[in-house]
Design a protein around this motif. Structure first.
Motif, PDB file in Angstrom:
ATOM      1  N   ALA A 143       8.212 -48.735 -57.121  1.00  0.00           N
ATOM      2  CA  ALA A 143       7.547 -48.624 -58.425  1.00  0.00           C
ATOM      3  C   ALA A 143       6.553 -49.774 -58.621  1.00  0.00           C
ATOM      4  CB  ALA A 143       8.586 -48.624 -59.546  1.00  0.00           C
ATOM      5  N   LEU A 144       6.960 -50.981 -58.261  1.00  0.00           N
ATOM      6  CA  LEU A 144       6.084 -52.145 -58.437  1.00  0.00           C
ATOM      7  C   LEU A 144       4.837 -52.028 -57.552  1.00  0.00           C
ATOM      8  CD1 LEU A 144       8.584 -55.181 -58.540  1.00  0.00           C
ATOM      9  CD2 LEU A 144       7.966 -53.566 -60.332  1.00  0.00           C
ATOM     10  N   ASP A 145       5.054 -51.696 -56.259  1.00  0.00           N
ATOM     11  CA  ASP A 145       3.918 -51.594 -55.339  1.00  0.00           C
ATOM     12  C   ASP A 145       2.938 -50.517 -55.798  1.00  0.00           C
ATOM     13  OD1 ASP A 145       5.066 -53.518 -53.731  1.00  0.00           O
ATOM     14  OD2 ASP A 145       6.087 -52.076 -52.428  1.00  0.00           O
ATOM     15  N   THR A 146       3.505 -49.372 -56.225  1.00  0.00           N
ATOM     16  CA  THR A 146       2.662 -48.254 -56.648  1.00  0.00           C
ATOM     17  C   THR A 146       1.866 -48.617 -57.896  1.00  0.00           C
ATOM     18  OG1 THR A 146       4.355 -46.772 -55.798  1.00  0.00           O
ATOM     19  CG2 THR A 146       2.707 -45.815 -57.249  1.00  0.00           C
ATOM     20  N   ALA A 147       2.541 -49.248 -58.869  1.00  0.00           N
ATOM     21  CA  ALA A 147       1.855 -49.610 -60.113  1.00  0.00           C
ATOM     22  C   ALA A 147       0.696 -50.562 -59.821  1.00  0.00           C
ATOM     23  CB  ALA A 147       2.834 -50.252 -61.089  1.00  0.00           C
ATOM     24  N   ALA A 148       0.956 -51.567 -58.972  1.00  0.00           N
ATOM     25  CA  ALA A 148      -0.098 -52.542 -58.669  1.00  0.00           C
ATOM     26  C   ALA A 148      -1.263 -51.858 -57.958  1.00  0.00           C
ATOM     27  CB  ALA A 148       0.467 -53.670 -57.807  1.00  0.00           C
ATOM     28  N   ALA A 149      -0.967 -50.943 -57.023  1.00  0.00           N
ATOM     29  CA  ALA A 149      -2.031 -50.241 -56.298  1.00  0.00           C
ATOM     30  C   ALA A 149      -2.850 -49.380 -57.263  1.00  0.00           C
ATOM     31  CB  ALA A 149      -1.432 -49.382 -55.191  1.00  0.00           C
ATOM     32  N   LEU A 150      -2.168 -48.673 -58.154  1.00  0.00           N
ATOM     33  CA  LEU A 150      -2.870 -47.803 -59.106  1.00  0.00           C
ATOM     34  C   LEU A 150      -3.749 -48.605 -60.062  1.00  0.00           C
ATOM     35  CD1 LEU A 150      -0.113 -45.146 -59.901  1.00  0.00           C
ATOM     36  CD2 LEU A 150      -2.363 -44.693 -58.915  1.00  0.00           C
ATOM     37  N   VAL A 151      -3.241 -49.743 -60.540  1.00  0.00           N
ATOM     38  CA  VAL A 151      -4.052 -50.566 -61.438  1.00  0.00           C
ATOM     39  C   VAL A 151      -5.283 -51.072 -60.690  1.00  0.00           C
ATOM     40  CG1 VAL A 151      -4.127 -52.760 -62.698  1.00  0.00           C
ATOM     41  CG2 VAL A 151      -2.205 -51.206 -63.018  1.00  0.00           C
TER      42      VAL A 151
END
Lengths: 189, 189
Positions: A20-28
């Motif tokens: 979740a953390l990796d995905t959120a950072a990539a999306l932002v």
């Protein structure tokens, strides 16, 4: 519950959380701070929205958790840098260079600026200030660094000076910045 | 319209404008950024709301105008500091000390942090960077300062290092910070 099973659940939870953390950072990074929703994150991470909400209440909570993980990783890098050198000046140099390269690579974004205003950053800043202050006091004790200015003030000087790494054009420029900062700390005849 | 009369109108307008800026800054100091309205400012400045709206569209516009006036005053202080010294190192020292004392006295507030994110600050930052860069290049030319690092990088270093003045506990600590920063710039054997 057998221990092996509870360990496996713990590992699974950590994996979901990290995803979740990796995905959120990539999306932002792709869409900007305001362009990301819980649905985007769940979909890209391959988990259901319901599962994501069991871990985090909203996007901001995910980004703060991501940032806390970044801070922990960065502090670990600084500790590792310190441990690679053996003398006080070598330790300080390794730590300042690592700090400057982290600032150079990871900052200057709107996300970083926004997260750095958060309260969770204050504790890490104080930790870092104390960490650098101790290294400087060791360097003063060994005769390499100046003793006419308190180590706390020198640590504040360093950490502010090295924020300039953020806008430097190359790693070579970052290393020059570290050398200039270190000359400010040295004992000069 | 006779010149004397148009001059008098100009002076009057400037006085109203200055009163609005001073009043807005004082009120924000007392009540915080979000606690101040156009009515508060008009009342305290002793002008009508209608008059105030002829000069400014909203509180934010007043605060930005106030900040622009502060920036201009601070840049004038830096120019005056430069002109008081005669040699390159003296000029640089006077300018850096003035800059650090301004940071120490005027910053660290929520108002300053908020205004510093504004676009109108960018131009002043570039001006300041160029101003300090020229002084450093002069100091390198006269043999006082190091030549192994480009003046632009040294100027960036200085301006970042001196932001530490903001949190220093005394003017003596600010002066030590300036001396430490200057040792980073000096030519050392």
């Amino acid at each position: 519950m057998p221990k092996i099973w509870s360990e496996s659940i713990k590992t699974h939870r950590q994996a979901v959380r990290d995803a979740a953390l990796d995905t959120a950072a990539a999306l932002v990074g792709e869409r900007g701070l305001t362009g990301v929703t819980m649905s985007h994150i769940a979909e890209r991470a391959g988990i259901s929205r319901a599962t994501l909400y069991k871990y985090f209440s909203d996007v901001e909570a995910i980004l703060i958790a991501w940032h806390q993980r970044q801070i922990t990783r960065h502090l670990n890098l600084l500790t590792a840098a310190k441990d690679r050198a053996t003398d006080p000046l070598g330790r300080l140099t390794a730590v300042l260079e690592t700090y400057a390269l982290i600032s150079h690579e990871h900052h200057g974004t709107a996300l970083a600026a926004s997260l750095h205003r958060g309260e969770h950053v204050q504790h890490a800043k104080e930790h870092l200030q104390g960490f650098v202050e101790t290294l400087i006091a060791d360097g003063a004790g060994s005769g390499d660094l100046r003793e006419d200015v308190p180590p706390a003030e020198l640590a504040t000087f360093c950490l502010h000076a090295l924020t300039a790494a953020d806008g430097m054009k190359s790693k070579a420029a970052v290393r020059r910045l570290v050398q200039v900062t270190l000359s400010g700390l040295r004992r000069h005849p």
